[in-house]
Design a protein around this motif. Structure first.
Motif, short mmCIF file in Angstrom:
data_model
loop_
_atom_site.label_atom_id
_atom_site.label_comp_id
_atom_site.label_asym_id
_atom_site.label_seq_id
_atom_site.Cartn_x
_atom_site.Cartn_y
_atom_site.Cartn_z
N ASP A 1 0.85 -1.15 0.07
CA ASP A 1 0.14 0.10 -0.12
C ASP A 1 0.82 1.36 0.06
O ASP A 1 1.76 1.44 0.72
N TYR A 2 0.39 2.11 -0.86
CA TYR A 2 1.23 3.38 -1.14
C TYR A 2 1.52 4.17 0.29
O TYR A 2 2.60 4.84 0.64
N LYS B 1 0.12 -4.18 4.69
CA LYS B 1 -1.08 -3.96 3.79
C LYS B 1 -0.70 -3.94 2.34
O LYS B 1 0.23 -2.96 1.90
N SER C 1 -2.29 -3.26 -1.46
CA SER C 1 -3.62 -2.87 -2.25
C SER C 1 -3.10 -2.67 -3.89
O SER C 1 -2.13 -3.05 -4.18
N GLU D 1 -4.88 1.93 -10.50
CA GLU D 1 -6.29 2.26 -10.26
C GLU D 1 -6.78 3.29 -11.06
O GLU D 1 -7.93 3.46 -11.46
N THR E 1 -11.40 -6.28 -6.08
CA THR E 1 -11.46 -4.62 -5.86
C THR E 1 -12.05 -4.02 -7.40
O THR E 1 -12.81 -3.26 -7.16
N PRO F 1 -1.87 -5.57 11.92
CA PRO F 1 -1.70 -5.04 10.42
C PRO F 1 -3.22 -5.15 9.70
O PRO F 1 -3.28 -4.21 8.79
N GLU G 1 -5.97 -10.31 7.67
CA GLU G 1 -6.80 -9.91 6.83
C GLU G 1 -7.74 -10.45 6.20
O GLU G 1 -9.06 -9.97 6.22
N GLN H 1 -10.49 0.85 0.22
CA GLN H 1 -9.52 -0.04 -0.41
C GLN H 1 -8.28 0.14 -0.08
O GLN H 1 -7.32 -0.94 -0.37
N ASP H 2 -7.53 1.25 0.48
CA ASP H 2 -6.21 1.41 0.86
C ASP H 2 -6.32 2.49 1.69
O ASP H 2 -7.22 3.07 2.19
#
Lengths: 231, 574
Positions: A12-13, A27, A29, A35, A67, B323, B396, B423-424
């Protein structure tokens, strides 16, 4: 017309990475540029034809594909491969997919935020011998009978360059659009959509790993400044 | 507080009222000029009258501004002769502010030189601009007139300062991030400000137990970043985290967004080091999870808002960082559905539920219009209520499954009309920004009458609806809060402070809450704003014991005076 979008599952960014880039408990994504590519595809679809989402990667990519489906993609294809793939391998896989699915337009993010390669789109275009419009910050697609053309504004060092291309491979840049949220009703609907699973044998693609990671290190810590009494 | 400052502030806000000179005069009448020359006792009985429901005193509208000053004195003089009741009006919803306690000394040059000696010159601030900031609260509602701010760096320095102030009978205000929403962190008159912000070292962190020991001036967000690196999180989280300090959080027993999951500070604080009014340093900085040896004094200081002692060091138990964090932004048709979702969430999500917040449509509109860079996660239609549900867990896939099952069922049964799942991390931050941004949006929209109430969840929204009926189009009634804890943040937003509006709000809100046996301050504390409203949520005997304890720990009453306890109760102790 079918639109194919490639998405990659990355860290994730917004996660603060510690040394060694541990990916076990972090995490994950969808890559932010992917996206944006997906959002553009959905917008074109909302005034065009069907769109699909394809991703390449190990088993957990199913989340990322879900997603994509939740945001509005119609179908997803998951090409399973349990290791790390570099752009040339990914490009070869996509060539096989494009040959099978025959989409009219291919959209990708300009680069993935984990390896920052910025090569996959360009390599696919090369393998397919398709035109390419990279770093797109504006896309408009014309789909008349005799005239299938995409007008792409590219972000280049000197400013913006506008190209008119016969339906190409486009890689997307930041300013193209703002991705939508996946709403609950769509998330529920996405559960029933099918993710097609393919393996490399199915696509008749052979992967050769021609890159080897030798070392990954953190950049040196910033040294404290020195206060001078005079200059 | 200087009455001129207060008066000019109100005049600036309500220029429309200038033409209505009667209201001006009413305003001036309620402010007690500090140099009125009236004895303390007569004003105290004046105060007592304030507690009753008063009615207007007709003052001739022909009086000019200057004439009205004369008018006040006349009015008070007549009052002394007995029997005239004046309209109890609050300036920006401040309750009648007590007169400056005459037993407190004022600063002189000897004091300054002593402080310079103790703090070595760097910690003594008399610069007007810096004092201006330190004298004004975050909501820009209250302003003190302190002439001196001290910035100690060690507990020893705090001890020496307090010992000296106690012997000189100089009143002090402990100050941290100055983010109090009830005027608790700024001086009322000229109290010396003791700002703990320079004591911001992290002393130790045990990676196995998660016990963090740090100084009280550490900013909450900095502690969060430090812990993030170690794989832990702070057990509390609130919108003010970028400015508030842990000492202040503990002194006000801050609640916040994660109380639902990690409990209150009374549970997570393991130890404190506190300096008492006379300079005595109480070392209760234990790092033990269990310690039943005598009276657990640290609990007195947690939530006493700096009126019993100044917190200098903190030892706190921090939970591990898990997490898998999921955040859902949901929409409901009515308040009843919100409550049902809460029950469903508690049972279906169980141990992974970590936050449950709500906003009503007015709050949502306000945030979207006043703050930049925010977009509505559910733009397709307007919804009456929005609920934010957060889950935190270690796996998760397990959490996502639980959350999706819960949401699917909620949609099917019609409890939810729409929703989005982040979503993020970026999407999650933007959802939180919406909920955490409401206080800021209110500040930008003009004047706010802010109430923080604990009420039985079934009855909570009834109060909001009644307030809307009472106020009609005169004000925007905005409701949001920690629905999971039964904590409503009721905010009435107007362009400027207006006493007619205030009269419709108070004491109605407090009486309503009292009838439900609720709390008139769920987490914000008492501060200055509610100091004489304690009786709404506490019996007389209870308040008297509080005053007795205050007398033991701070006999001269120099710590944060005029706050927390009503002056009437305190003076009856002496």
């Amino acid at each position: 017309m079918k639109i194919m979008v490639a998405v990659k599952r990355v860290v994730d960014y917004a996660v603060k990475i510690r040394s060694g880039v541990e990916t076990s408990n972090v995490k994950m994504s969808m890559n932010p540029f992917c996206e944006i590519a997906l959002e553009e595809a959905l917008r074109i679809k909302e005034s065009g034809r069907a769109s699909e989402v394809v991703s390449v990667g190990p088993a957990q990519c199913a989340d990322t594909l879900r997603t994509g489906l939740a945001k509005g993609a119609d179908r997803a294809i998951h090409v399973e491969f349990p290791g790390t793939l570099y752009p040339l391998s990914v490009a070869k896989i996509f060539k096989a997919l494009v040959d099978a699915e025959k989409p009219g337009l291919l959209l990708l993010g300009k680069q993935a935020i984990d390896d920052d390669c910025n090569r996959t789109g360009q390599m696919i275009a090369g393998l397919l011998k398709w035109p390419q419009g990279t770093f797109a910050s504006k896309i408009s697609v014309v789909l008349d009978e005799g005239n299938k053309v995409a007008t792409v504004d590219r972000e280049v060092d000197g400013g913006l360059e506008t190209l008119s291309l016969d339906l190409p491979v486009i890689t997307t840049d930041l300013r193209l659009n703002q991705p939508r949220y996946a709403t609950l009703p769509n998330i529920m609907k996405a559960k029933s959509k099918v993710i097609k699973k393919l393996t490399l044998q199915d696509l008749n693609v052979e992967i050769r790993s021609d890159l080897e990671v030798v070392q990954v290190i953190e950049p040196p810590k910033r040294q404290a400044g020195v206060v001078l009494s005079s200059v | 507080m200087k009455y001129l400052t207060a008066a000019s502030r109100l005049l600036r806000h309500s220029s429309r009222n200038l033409s209505n000179r009667r209201s001006n005069l009413q305003l001036l009448c309620s402010i007690r000029p500090s140099s009125s020359g009236h004895s303390y006792t007569s004003l105290r009985s004046y105060e007592k009258f304030m507690q009753d429901d008063c009615f207007h005193r007709n003052i001739s509208a022909k009086n000019s501004f200057r004439g009205s000053v004369v008018g006040i004195l006349n009015c008070l003089a007549k009052f002394q002769s007995g029997g005239i009741r004046t309209h109890h009006r609050n300036l920006a919803s401040t309750a009648s502010i007590p007169e400056r306690n005459k037993s407190f000394a004022t600063i002189n040059s000897d004091d300054i030189s002593y402080f310079n000696k103790v703090l070595g010159g760097r910690g003594v601030v008399q610069d007007e601009e810096k004092l201006d900031d330190a004298n004004t609260d975050w909501m820009r509602k209250y302003k003190g007139s302190s002439k001196l701010m001290l910035q100690p760096r060690t507990t020893q320095e705090v001890s020496q300062i307090l010992d000296y102030c106690n012997s000189r009978c100089l009143a002090v205000v402990p100050q941290g991030g100055n983010t109090s929403l009830v005027g608790g962190s700024i001086p009322v008159y000229d109290e010396v400000i003791i700002n703990i912000g320079s004591m911001n070292n992290i002393l130790s962190f045990d990676k196995v137990s998660g016990i963090l020991v740090c100084e009280a001036g550490c900013i909450l967000e900095n502690l969060m970043s430090f812990l993030d690196n170690e794989g832990y999180i702070m057990p509390l989280d609130l919108g003010a985290k970028g400015s508030c300090q842990i000492g202040g959080n503990i002194s006000t027993n801050a609640g916040g967004l994660r109380l639902l999951r990690y409990g209150s500070l009374h549970g997570s604080v393991l130890g404190l080091e506190v300096v008492l009014a006379n300079g005595t340093v109480l070392d209760m900085l234990g790092t033990l999870r269990k310690d039943n040896t005598g009276y657990d004094l640290k609990h007195l200081f947690i939530g006493s808002e700096g009126s019993l002692g100044i917190v200098t060091k903190v030892s706190i138990l921090t939970p591990p960082k898990l997490p898998s964090v999921n955040l859902a932004f949901l929409a409901c048709e009515d308040y009843l559905s919100c409550q049902k979702i809460l029950v469903e969430a508690k049972t279906k999500l169980g141990e992974i539920l970590s936050a449950f917040e709500f906003l009503d449509i007015n709050a949502m509109d306000l945030v979207l219009t006043q703050l930049d860079g925010l977009r509505d996660p559910l733009p397709s239609s307007k919804h009456n209520f929005y609920v934010l549900i957060e889950t935190t867990g270690s796996m998760e896939s397990h959490d996502k499954e639980k959350l999706e099952a819960f949401l699917a069922q909620a949609i099917e049964s019609g409890l939810l009309t729409d929703g989005v799942v982040a979503q993020d991390i970026n999407q999650a931050s933007s959802f939180w920004r919406i909920r955490e941004g409401v206080p800021e949006a209110l500040l930008k929209a003009g004047a706010t009458y802010k109430y923080d109430l604990s009420l039985p969840p079934e009855k909570m929204y009834n109060l909001v609806e009644e307030m809307r009926q009472r106020l009609g189009t005169a004000a925007n009634v905005v409701a949001y809060g920690h629905l999971g804890d039964g904590n409503l943040h009721l905010n009435i937003s107007t362009k400027q402070y207006d006493d007619n509006i205030l009269a419709k709000i108070e004491p109605f809100v407090y009486e309503w809450t009292s009838k439900q046996r609720g709390s008139i301050s769920a987490e914000h504390g008492i501060g200055l704003m509610k100091a004489n409203k304690l009786h709404y949520s506490n019996s007389t005997e209870v308040v008297q014991v509080m005053a007795a304890i205050k007398k033991v720990l701070d006999p001269s009453g120099i710590l944060n005076p005029y706050k927390v306890l009503p002056t009437s109760v305190l003076s009856s102790q002496s």
